[in-house]
Design a protein around this motif. Structure first.
Motif, PDB file in Angstrom:
ATOM      1  N   ARG A 119       9.135   1.844  -3.886  1.00 55.22           N
ATOM      2  CA  ARG A 119      10.061   2.707  -3.139  1.00 55.22           C
ATOM      3  C   ARG A 119       9.341   3.650  -2.192  1.00 55.22           C
ATOM      4  O   ARG A 119       9.977   4.319  -1.395  1.00 55.22           O
ATOM      5  CB  ARG A 119      10.899   3.535  -4.137  1.00 55.22           C
ATOM      6  N   TYR A 120       8.008   3.758  -2.307  1.00 46.73           N
ATOM      7  CA  TYR A 120       7.261   4.733  -1.534  1.00 46.73           C
ATOM      8  C   TYR A 120       6.643   4.102  -0.288  1.00 46.73           C
ATOM      9  O   TYR A 120       6.266   2.929  -0.296  1.00 46.73           O
ATOM     10  CB  TYR A 120       6.131   5.348  -2.371  1.00 46.73           C
ATOM     11  N   PRO A 121       6.502   4.885   0.780  1.00 46.06           N
ATOM     12  CA  PRO A 121       5.773   4.403   1.969  1.00 46.06           C
ATOM     13  C   PRO A 121       4.326   4.083   1.603  1.00 46.06           C
ATOM     14  O   PRO A 121       3.786   4.570   0.608  1.00 46.06           O
ATOM     15  CB  PRO A 121       5.847   5.583   2.944  1.00 46.06           C
ATOM     16  N   ARG A 122       3.669   3.284   2.439  1.00 48.16           N
ATOM     17  CA  ARG A 122       2.322   2.818   2.164  1.00 48.16           C
ATOM     18  C   ARG A 122       1.340   3.974   1.944  1.00 48.16           C
ATOM     19  O   ARG A 122       0.521   3.943   1.014  1.00 48.16           O
ATOM     20  CB  ARG A 122       1.842   1.938   3.332  1.00 48.16           C
ATOM     21  N   ASP A 123       1.422   5.028   2.790  1.00 46.58           N
ATOM     22  CA  ASP A 123       0.452   6.120   2.653  1.00 46.58           C
ATOM     23  C   ASP A 123       0.616   6.855   1.325  1.00 46.58           C
ATOM     24  O   ASP A 123      -0.366   7.278   0.708  1.00 46.58           O
ATOM     25  CB  ASP A 123       0.570   7.092   3.827  1.00 46.58           C
ATOM     26  N   ILE A 124       1.863   6.994   0.854  1.00 54.47           N
ATOM     27  CA  ILE A 124       2.089   7.644  -0.435  1.00 54.47           C
ATOM     28  C   ILE A 124       1.611   6.753  -1.571  1.00 54.47           C
ATOM     29  O   ILE A 124       1.034   7.233  -2.555  1.00 54.47           O
ATOM     30  CB  ILE A 124       3.576   8.007  -0.605  1.00 54.47           C
ATOM     31  N   ARG A 125       1.812   5.443  -1.447  1.00 50.64           N
ATOM     32  CA  ARG A 125       1.333   4.523  -2.488  1.00 50.64           C
ATOM     33  C   ARG A 125      -0.177   4.617  -2.634  1.00 50.64           C
ATOM     34  O   ARG A 125      -0.714   4.572  -3.747  1.00 50.64           O
ATOM     35  CB  ARG A 125       1.731   3.088  -2.164  1.00 50.64           C
ATOM     36  N   MET A 126      -0.885   4.765  -1.527  1.00 49.04           N
ATOM     37  CA  MET A 126      -2.348   4.855  -1.582  1.00 49.04           C
ATOM     38  C   MET A 126      -2.795   6.109  -2.320  1.00 49.04           C
ATOM     39  O   MET A 126      -3.744   6.086  -3.111  1.00 49.04           O
ATOM     40  CB  MET A 126      -2.926   4.833  -0.161  1.00 49.04           C
ATOM     41  N   ILE A 127      -2.095   7.211  -2.092  1.00 51.68           N
ATOM     42  CA  ILE A 127      -2.436   8.465  -2.764  1.00 51.68           C
ATOM     43  C   ILE A 127      -2.079   8.395  -4.246  1.00 51.68           C
ATOM     44  O   ILE A 127      -2.837   8.842  -5.111  1.00 51.68           O
ATOM     45  CB  ILE A 127      -1.701   9.645  -2.097  1.00 51.68           C
ATOM     46  N   ALA A 128      -0.930   7.786  -4.535  1.00 53.34           N
ATOM     47  CA  ALA A 128      -0.402   7.809  -5.897  1.00 53.34           C
ATOM     48  C   ALA A 128      -1.157   6.905  -6.863  1.00 53.34           C
ATOM     49  O   ALA A 128      -0.957   7.003  -8.077  1.00 53.34           O
ATOM     50  CB  ALA A 128       1.076   7.422  -5.883  1.00 53.34           C
ATOM     51  N   THR A 129      -2.003   6.026  -6.369  1.00 60.78           N
ATOM     52  CA  THR A 129      -2.707   5.108  -7.257  1.00 60.78           C
ATOM     53  C   THR A 129      -4.121   5.570  -7.585  1.00 60.78           C
ATOM     54  O   THR A 129      -4.835   4.897  -8.325  1.00 60.78           O
ATOM     55  CB  THR A 129      -2.777   3.705  -6.631  1.00 60.78           C
ATOM     56  N   ARG A 130      -4.543   6.703  -7.042  1.00 59.81           N
ATOM     57  CA  ARG A 130      -5.872   7.221  -7.369  1.00 59.81           C
ATOM     58  C   ARG A 130      -5.746   8.611  -7.976  1.00 59.81           C
ATOM     59  O   ARG A 130      -4.727   9.285  -7.836  1.00 59.81           O
ATOM     60  CB  ARG A 130      -6.753   7.272  -6.114  1.00 59.81           C
ATOM     61  N   ALA A 131      -6.813   9.013  -8.654  1.00 59.91           N
ATOM     62  CA  ALA A 131      -6.795  10.316  -9.319  1.00 59.91           C
ATOM     63  C   ALA A 131      -6.697  11.446  -8.301  1.00 59.91           C
ATOM     64  O   ALA A 131      -7.448  11.476  -7.317  1.00 59.91           O
ATOM     65  CB  ALA A 131      -8.056  10.478 -10.159  1.00 59.91           C
ATOM     66  N   ALA A 132      -5.772  12.356  -8.530  1.00 65.49           N
ATOM     67  CA  ALA A 132      -5.637  13.516  -7.647  1.00 65.49           C
ATOM     68  C   ALA A 132      -6.767  14.497  -7.923  1.00 65.49           C
ATOM     69  O   ALA A 132      -7.138  14.732  -9.070  1.00 65.49           O
ATOM     70  CB  ALA A 132      -4.289  14.194  -7.886  1.00 65.49           C
ATOM     71  N   THR A 133      -7.323  15.061  -6.879  1.00 68.59           N
ATOM     72  CA  THR A 133      -8.358  16.078  -7.038  1.00 68.59           C
ATOM     73  C   THR A 133      -7.712  17.430  -7.323  1.00 68.59           C
ATOM     74  O   THR A 133      -6.521  17.637  -7.027  1.00 68.59           O
ATOM     75  CB  THR A 133      -9.212  16.206  -5.767  1.00 68.59           C
ATOM     76  N   PRO A 134      -8.464  18.370  -7.882  1.00 71.73           N
ATOM     77  CA  PRO A 134      -7.923  19.718  -8.059  1.00 71.73           C
ATOM     78  C   PRO A 134      -7.400  20.305  -6.748  1.00 71.73           C
ATOM     79  O   PRO A 134      -6.374  21.002  -6.742  1.00 71.73           O
ATOM     80  CB  PRO A 134      -9.117  20.506  -8.594  1.00 71.73           C
ATOM     81  N   GLY A 135      -8.089  20.025  -5.637  1.00 75.91           N
ATOM     82  CA  GLY A 135      -7.636  20.533  -4.345  1.00 75.91           C
ATOM     83  C   GLY A 135      -6.269  19.992  -3.965  1.00 75.91           C
ATOM     84  O   GLY A 135      -5.409  20.728  -3.464  1.00 75.91           O
ATOM     85  N   GLU A 136      -6.052  18.698  -4.212  1.00 77.71           N
ATOM     86  CA  GLU A 136      -4.753  18.094  -3.895  1.00 77.71           C
ATOM     87  C   GLU A 136      -3.652  18.630  -4.803  1.00 77.71           C
ATOM     88  O   GLU A 136      -2.516  18.854  -4.354  1.00 77.71           O
ATOM     89  CB  GLU A 136      -4.858  16.576  -4.027  1.00 77.71           C
TER      90      GLU A 136
END
Length: 287
Positions: A233-250
Motif C-alpha cells: 500500500r506504500y509508495p516505493r520511497d516509503i517501502r525502502m525506508i520501512a524495510t531497514r532499521a530506523a536510526t535514532p536520528g530518523e
C-alpha cells in the motif's frame, strides 16, 4: 526585598498565593517570577504551605509553560549534521527525548525523570533479558499489558512524554516502540525499529528466526504476509525506508514532526512553531 531569581519554597509560596489575582499586571509579574524555576516546581510544591485546587494547578502549569519552552530551546543541542549526525548516537537520542519529555510535562506533578525511569525498568528486566532476550522483554512490556495503546488519541502530544508513559500511561505506536528500543539498548539486546506510516515495528532474533513485533497491539507478532500486505500500500520511497532499521536520528525526526502536527491541529501555534524550530535543526526545509 526578595530577589526575583529566588527559587526557594518560600518564594514559590508567595507566588502561589497570587494565583487567584487575575489582574494583568499581577499575572504578568507572577509569570515572570515563575520563569526563574525553569518551568518545573513539582518538587517544591510539597514543601509549600499553600494547597492548590484543580483550577489553580492548571493555571500554574500554564504559567510555567513559557519557561519550559525556553529551557527546551537551551537544551536542544544537535550536531551540525542534523539527524544524520545522530545516526547511531543512542545517548544523544535519549538526551533529546528527555528534553522533549520535560517540556511536555505539566511542571507540577511529581514523577521520575526519563533516564531514571529507564534505569529502573532495565534493572527490573535484566534477568528476563538475559534469559529470554528480546522475546522476554516484548512479553514483559506489552504482552503483559503493562504498556498499552492510546488508540483514542494517537496524536496526543502526551504520547511522546516518555517519562509519562513509563509511569504507566498509554502511548501511540511510535512512543511504545521507542520505549522497547531504549530498554533493549540499555540491556545490550539487539532490537531494530522499522518506521512505517502511523506505526513502528520492532525486529529482533529469537534463536534462528527473525521476529517482528507490534508494541501498539500488545506486542503481537507480525507475520511476513501481513507485512507484505502493508508494504504494497506504500509508495516505493516509503517501502525502502520501512524495510531497514530506523536510526535514532530518523526516529527523532518522526517524533518532532508528529508533535508539530499535533500542536498545529490543536491550534497551539506557539508550540507548533517551536517544534518547527527543532525540526529545522534536524532536516533541511522543506520538511
Amino acid at each position: 526585598m526578595t530577589n526575583s531569581t529566588d527559587t526557594s519554597p518560600e518564594r514559590l509560596s508567595v507566588l502561589l498565593r497570587l494565583l487567584d489575582d487575575d489582574s494583568p499586571p499581577v499575572r504578568a509579574s507572577v509569570e515572570k517570577a515563575l520563569g526563574a524555576f525553569g518551568g518545573d516546581v513539582s518538587e517544591l510544591l510539597g514543601e509549600s504551605a499553600v494547597k492548590l485546587n484543580e483550577a489553580d494547578t492548571e493555571l500554574l502549569s500554564l504559567l510555567l509553560l513559557p519557561a519550559r519552552r525556553e529551557r527546551l530551546r537551551r537544551e536542544w543541542i544537535v550536531p551540525a549534521g542534523g539527524a544524520a549526525a545522530v545516526a547511531d548516537d543512542w545517548d544523544q537520542f535519549e538526551a533529546l527525548l528527555r528534553s522533549l519529555s520535560d517540556y511536555l510535562h505539566d511542571g507540577v506533578s511529581l514523577r521520575q525523570p526519563l533516564g531514571d525511569a529507564l534505569d529502573l525498568i532495565a534493572e527490573e528486566l535484566e534477568v528476563t533479558g538475559a534469559d529470554l532476550g528480546a522475546t522476554g522483554i516484548n512479553a514483559a512490556l506489552f504482552e503483559s499489558g503493562r504498556f498499552t495503546a492510546n488508540t483514542g488519541e494517537e496524536d496526543d502530544p502526551d504520547n511522546y512524554d516518555l517519562a509519562h508513559v513509563l509511569a504507566g500511561n498509554p502511548s501511540n505506536a511510535v512512543g511504545l516502540g521507542i520505549i522497547f528500543l531504549l530498554v533493549a539498548h540499555r540491556l545490550e539486546i539487539d532490537v531494530d525499529g522499522l518506521l512505517l506510516p502511523r506505526s513502528l515495528l520492532c525486529r529482533y532474533h529469537d534463536d534462528s528466526s527473525v521476529i517482528l513485533s507490534e508494541p501498539l497491539v500488545k506486542g503481537r507478532r507480525v507475520q511476513p504476509d501481513d507485512l507484505a500486505h502493508r508494504m504494497r500500500r506504500y509508495p516505493r520511497d516509503i517501502r525502502m525506508i520501512a524495510t531497514r532499521a530506523a536510526t535514532p536520528g530518523e526516529l527523532l525526526v518522526r517524533v518532532v514532526e508528529e508533535l508539530a502536527t499535533a500542536w498545529s491541529v490543536r491550534g497551539e501555534q506557539e508550540d507548533a512553531e517551536l517544534m518547527e524550530e527543532l525540526l529545522a535543526t534536524l532536516v533541511k526545509a522543506p520538511f
